[in-house]
Motif scaffolding. Sequence first.
Motif, short mmCIF file in Angstrom:
data_model
loop_
_atom_site.label_atom_id
_atom_site.label_comp_id
_atom_site.label_asym_id
_atom_site.label_seq_id
_atom_site.Cartn_x
_atom_site.Cartn_y
_atom_site.Cartn_z
N ARG A 1 5.66 -19.08 0.23
CA ARG A 1 4.92 -19.17 -1.03
C ARG A 1 3.42 -18.99 -0.79
O ARG A 1 2.73 -18.38 -1.62
CB ARG A 1 5.19 -20.52 -1.71
N TRP A 2 2.92 -19.50 0.33
CA TRP A 2 1.50 -19.33 0.64
C TRP A 2 1.16 -17.85 0.83
O TRP A 2 0.17 -17.35 0.29
CB TRP A 2 1.12 -20.12 1.89
N ILE A 3 1.99 -17.14 1.60
CA ILE A 3 1.76 -15.70 1.82
C ILE A 3 1.80 -14.96 0.49
O ILE A 3 0.91 -14.15 0.19
CB ILE A 3 2.81 -15.13 2.79
N ASN A 4 2.83 -15.25 -0.31
CA ASN A 4 2.93 -14.56 -1.60
C ASN A 4 1.73 -14.86 -2.49
O ASN A 4 1.22 -13.97 -3.19
CB ASN A 4 4.22 -14.97 -2.30
N GLY A 5 1.25 -16.11 -2.46
CA GLY A 5 0.09 -16.48 -3.25
C GLY A 5 -1.15 -15.72 -2.82
O GLY A 5 -1.94 -15.28 -3.65
N GLU A 6 -1.33 -15.56 -1.51
CA GLU A 6 -2.47 -14.81 -1.00
C GLU A 6 -2.43 -13.35 -1.44
O GLU A 6 -3.47 -12.72 -1.64
CB GLU A 6 -2.50 -14.89 0.53
N THR B 1 0.82 -1.21 0.00
CA THR B 1 0.00 0.00 0.00
C THR B 1 0.86 1.26 0.00
O THR B 1 0.51 2.27 -0.61
CB THR B 1 -0.96 0.03 1.21
N GLU B 2 1.99 1.21 0.68
CA GLU B 2 2.90 2.36 0.69
C GLU B 2 3.54 2.56 -0.68
O GLU B 2 3.69 3.70 -1.14
CB GLU B 2 3.98 2.18 1.76
N LEU B 3 3.90 1.48 -1.34
CA LEU B 3 4.48 1.60 -2.68
C LEU B 3 3.48 2.15 -3.68
O LEU B 3 3.85 2.84 -4.63
CB LEU B 3 5.01 0.24 -3.15
N ARG B 4 2.22 1.83 -3.48
CA ARG B 4 1.20 2.35 -4.38
C ARG B 4 1.22 3.87 -4.40
O ARG B 4 0.99 4.49 -5.45
CB ARG B 4 -0.17 1.84 -3.93
N ARG B 5 1.52 4.48 -3.26
CA ARG B 5 1.60 5.94 -3.19
C ARG B 5 2.99 6.47 -3.56
O ARG B 5 3.11 7.50 -4.22
CB ARG B 5 1.22 6.39 -1.77
N ALA B 6 4.01 5.75 -3.11
CA ALA B 6 5.38 6.27 -3.27
C ALA B 6 5.98 6.01 -4.64
O ALA B 6 6.85 6.76 -5.09
CB ALA B 6 6.29 5.66 -2.19
N GLU B 7 5.54 4.92 -5.32
CA GLU B 7 6.14 4.54 -6.61
C GLU B 7 5.01 4.26 -7.62
O GLU B 7 4.80 3.12 -8.04
CB GLU B 7 7.01 3.29 -6.42
N PRO B 8 4.28 5.29 -8.05
CA PRO B 8 3.11 5.07 -8.91
C PRO B 8 3.46 4.53 -10.29
O PRO B 8 2.56 4.07 -11.01
CB PRO B 8 2.48 6.46 -9.01
N GLN B 9 4.74 4.55 -10.68
CA GLN B 9 5.14 4.06 -12.00
C GLN B 9 5.32 2.55 -12.05
O GLN B 9 5.57 1.98 -13.12
CB GLN B 9 6.45 4.74 -12.42
N LEU B 10 5.20 1.85 -10.92
CA LEU B 10 5.49 0.43 -10.87
C LEU B 10 4.56 -0.37 -11.78
O LEU B 10 3.37 -0.09 -11.90
CB LEU B 10 5.37 -0.10 -9.45
N VAL B 11 5.14 -1.40 -12.39
CA VAL B 11 4.39 -2.36 -13.19
C VAL B 11 4.29 -3.71 -12.48
O VAL B 11 3.28 -4.40 -12.57
CB VAL B 11 5.05 -2.55 -14.58
N ASP B 12 5.35 -4.08 -11.73
CA ASP B 12 5.32 -5.35 -11.02
C ASP B 12 6.33 -5.39 -9.89
O ASP B 12 7.17 -4.48 -9.74
CB ASP B 12 5.54 -6.54 -11.97
N VAL B 13 6.23 -6.43 -9.08
CA VAL B 13 7.16 -6.71 -7.98
C VAL B 13 7.64 -8.13 -8.17
O VAL B 13 6.85 -9.03 -8.46
CB VAL B 13 6.47 -6.57 -6.61
N GLN B 14 8.95 -8.36 -7.99
CA GLN B 14 9.46 -9.72 -8.08
C GLN B 14 10.05 -10.16 -6.74
O GLN B 14 10.61 -9.35 -6.00
CB GLN B 14 10.50 -9.87 -9.19
N THR B 15 9.89 -11.45 -6.47
CA THR B 15 10.45 -12.02 -5.25
C THR B 15 10.92 -13.43 -5.56
O THR B 15 10.53 -14.03 -6.58
CB THR B 15 9.41 -12.03 -4.11
N TRP B 16 11.79 -13.96 -4.72
CA TRP B 16 12.34 -15.29 -4.92
C TRP B 16 12.14 -16.11 -3.65
O TRP B 16 12.32 -15.60 -2.53
CB TRP B 16 13.83 -15.23 -5.23
N THR B 17 11.80 -17.38 -3.81
CA THR B 17 11.66 -18.26 -2.65
C THR B 17 12.29 -19.61 -2.97
O THR B 17 12.30 -20.05 -4.13
CB THR B 17 10.18 -18.49 -2.27
N LEU B 18 12.80 -20.25 -1.93
CA LEU B 18 13.30 -21.61 -2.07
C LEU B 18 12.13 -22.57 -2.20
O LEU B 18 11.02 -22.32 -1.71
CB LEU B 18 14.15 -21.99 -0.86
N ASP B 19 12.38 -23.70 -2.85
CA ASP B 19 11.34 -24.69 -3.06
C ASP B 19 10.76 -25.20 -1.74
O ASP B 19 9.60 -25.59 -1.67
CB ASP B 19 11.90 -25.86 -3.88
N SER B 20 11.58 -25.16 -0.68
CA SER B 20 11.15 -25.68 0.62
C SER B 20 10.34 -24.66 1.43
O SER B 20 9.78 -25.02 2.47
CB SER B 20 12.37 -26.11 1.44
#
Length: 341
Positions: A309-314, A285-304
């Motif tokens: 992954r559940w949080i990111n999926g939600e 929500t803060e990025l929505r205001r601070a960085e209005p030019q954003l197109v996406d966010v990327q993150t990396w997780t281990l398979d384990s």
Amino acid sequence: MPLKQLAPGEMTDDDLRDWCSVLNDMTAADMPAEPRWRTDRLRDYLDATLPEDERHLFLDRDADGDLVGHASLIVFGGEQAGTGVVEMSTRPSARGKGVGTRLLRAVAECAKAGGCRTLSVEVIATTPAVGFYDRHGFARSTVEQRHLLRWADIDWEKIEHAAGRLAAGYRLEYHAGGVPDRLMDSYADVKANLRSAPGNVAFVPEWRGSAYAPALRDSFQTLARRGMRSHIAVAVSEPYGNVVGLTELVVSAQRPTRADQYDTVVAPAHRSYGLAMTMKARLLTELRRAEPQLVDVQTWTLDSADDVRWINGELGFVHDVDWYDYEADVDKLLSRLARPA
């Protein structure tokens, strides 16, 4: 023209434009949906390192003076001494002509001279780089899943609701550019939990609290010098005012339409209260205001990392591609590179 090694400060404006051109040609060929690089503050990006680290740059031009490939080597100091991280790019039209091998040999020789025992590189699983590093004897050490959250697809009502679901006894704070001194020691304590996380590959010093705080300040300052804007949400425990959880996102001037997720950590005694979900939602929500030019966010997780992954999926993140971490012993690599092709 011979391959040339430079310090970042020796790059000319033409070198920087050519560097960016190679990156974007490679991106267009291998990952066309990825954001393109800009020359905005590219010199700062290449020049700024942590105080104990050194960066070396390599340019390979053809007989006409056109840049056909480049490489960057960061030689780590401090606790990571003996390790070098390499990034290499070859213009697609120059592949199969020995450009990558020439650059890799120059990088390995420089790493050896700098005391490196190991070279590390990140590779996107769907690109030709996988075959290149396999052929040169690099071993795959870690597989991470990249997940993308596309700004246009975000359910902001759901995100706002998640950001407001905070367990009793905690408050959230948002900070841009770093964290204030009053929180730095407890922030460092939480960050140090990364060392004990199963499968975590992040660098975290052995020391904690006030001894670690200077290293964190250096990290935030280095990011700023590189043209990278830090955005941080912390969970603070009441009534003591200590940080017990944190999440970090960074937006770079060189690729301003994409945010990179850095660390998300909750102290062991404060897990199971939903703090990670709440912090990550609040930061969006803060990025929505601070960085209005954003197109996406990327993150990396281990398979384990099923919980992550559940949080990111939600939150709406979707797995799109795997990334491989490769490593090679410098002496063995140089020996292989010395053999006739």
